[in-house]
Design a protein around this motif. Structure first.
Motif, PDB file in Angstrom:
ATOM      1  N   SER A  77       0.828  -1.203   0.000  1.00  0.00           N
ATOM      2  CA  SER A  77       0.000   0.000   0.000  1.00  0.00           C
ATOM      3  C   SER A  77       0.865   1.256   0.000  1.00  0.00           C
ATOM      4  O   SER A  77       0.540   2.246  -0.665  1.00  0.00           O
ATOM      5  N   TYR A  81       0.792   4.261  -2.900  1.00  0.00           N
ATOM      6  CA  TYR A  81       0.591   5.707  -2.767  1.00  0.00           C
ATOM      7  C   TYR A  81       1.886   6.489  -2.942  1.00  0.00           C
ATOM      8  O   TYR A  81       1.856   7.710  -3.113  1.00  0.00           O
ATOM      9  N   LEU A 162      -2.983   7.227   1.433  1.00  0.00           N
ATOM     10  CA  LEU A 162      -3.669   6.295   0.541  1.00  0.00           C
ATOM     11  C   LEU A 162      -5.070   6.766   0.195  1.00  0.00           C
ATOM     12  O   LEU A 162      -5.589   6.456  -0.875  1.00  0.00           O
TER      13      LEU A 162
END
Length: 257
Positions: A77, A81, A162
């Motif tokens: 993740s 991002y 995110l």
């Protein structure tokens, strides 16, 4: 010159060709009128970002942006991002969101001449974004492949990263769509414009609120608002949309009276 750079440059020519067809009121589709020409240009932009994000997920440090903003110690993740952590990466992600939404609009509304002025507005804005991408070149490659990346700024290692930027970029995109819809000559223009503007206002509201929480809890700015350029850039369209709704409600009230 790398393949991704060629795709982004070539997308500019496809967009210009679509603008020419629209202004000349010529055929704007191909493959037996099944696909609009712009789907090729927008598709190149979409593919460019998808490969860009994939490069982050697979630690492709030969891409300069991946080397500067990622590392093998990041989770998936965080790597995702990190793809919009830089200015150049943000523009590529913004162009990706805009191009994807534009294709949906183009397929839903079709190649009706009543929408050509609106499509031309979207083409010009997309062309502007492509020119910015060509200048900033987020897909620039290094002459060698480093064994490790430089990593991500510790202040950006947060779940807010995110959520917050994509929400804001979607809000910006919807706001541009609502503005572009005003150029349409279709009978459904007022309803579509208000609906798109309402969605834009909602996403910008959520984005501003999330940004305030991020600033207070993570960045340590001493409050929820600090008139940062990023905060201000999201506030201006939010205020504009708020004024639009008040104006529309007042005009509707006057007509009913």
């Amino acid at each position: 010159m790398e393949l991704l750079e060629i795709l982004i440059i070539f997308s500019a020519f496809i967009i210009l060709y679509d603008i020419y067809n629209i202004r000349a009121k010529k055929k704007t589709t191909f493959l037996d009128n099944k696909l609009p020409v712009i789907s090729v240009g927008a598709g190149f932009i979409i593919l460019s970002y998808l490969y860009f994000a994939y490069s982050f997920l697979t630690n492709n440090y030969r891409l300069k942006q991946v080397f500067q903003y990622s590392s093998s110690t990041l989770g998936w993740s965080e790597k995702l991002y990190a793809s919009w952590a830089s200015n150049a990466g943000s523009w590529l992600f913004f162009a990706f969101v805009f191009a994807a939404g534009y294709l949906i609009i183009r397929f839903m509304l079709g190649e009706d001449e009543k929408n050509f002025s609106m499509y031309q507005f979207f083409d010009v804005f997309l062309l502007f974004m492509v020119v910015v991408l060509i200048i900033q070149n987020p897909v620039e490659s290094l002459s060698y492949t480093p064994s490790e990346g430089m990593g991500l700024n510790p202040l950006l290692k947060t779940p807010w990263m995110l959520i917050h930027p994509p929400v804001v970029f979607i809000g910006y995109t919807l706001a541009i769509y609502s503005l572009g819809l005003t150029f349409s000559k279709a009978e459904s223009k007022p309803r579509l414009t208000r609906g798109m503007a309402a969605l834009a206002w909602l996403f910008l509201t959520i984005g501003i609120a999330l940004g305030g929480l991020w600033a207070y809890e993570v960045l340590g700015w001493g409050g929820y608002w600090a008139w940062d350029p990023v905060e201000t850039s999201s506030l201006v369209p939010w205020l504009t949309l708020t004024a639009y709704f008040h104006l529309v409600s007042q005009l509707s009230g006057q007509k009913s009276a």
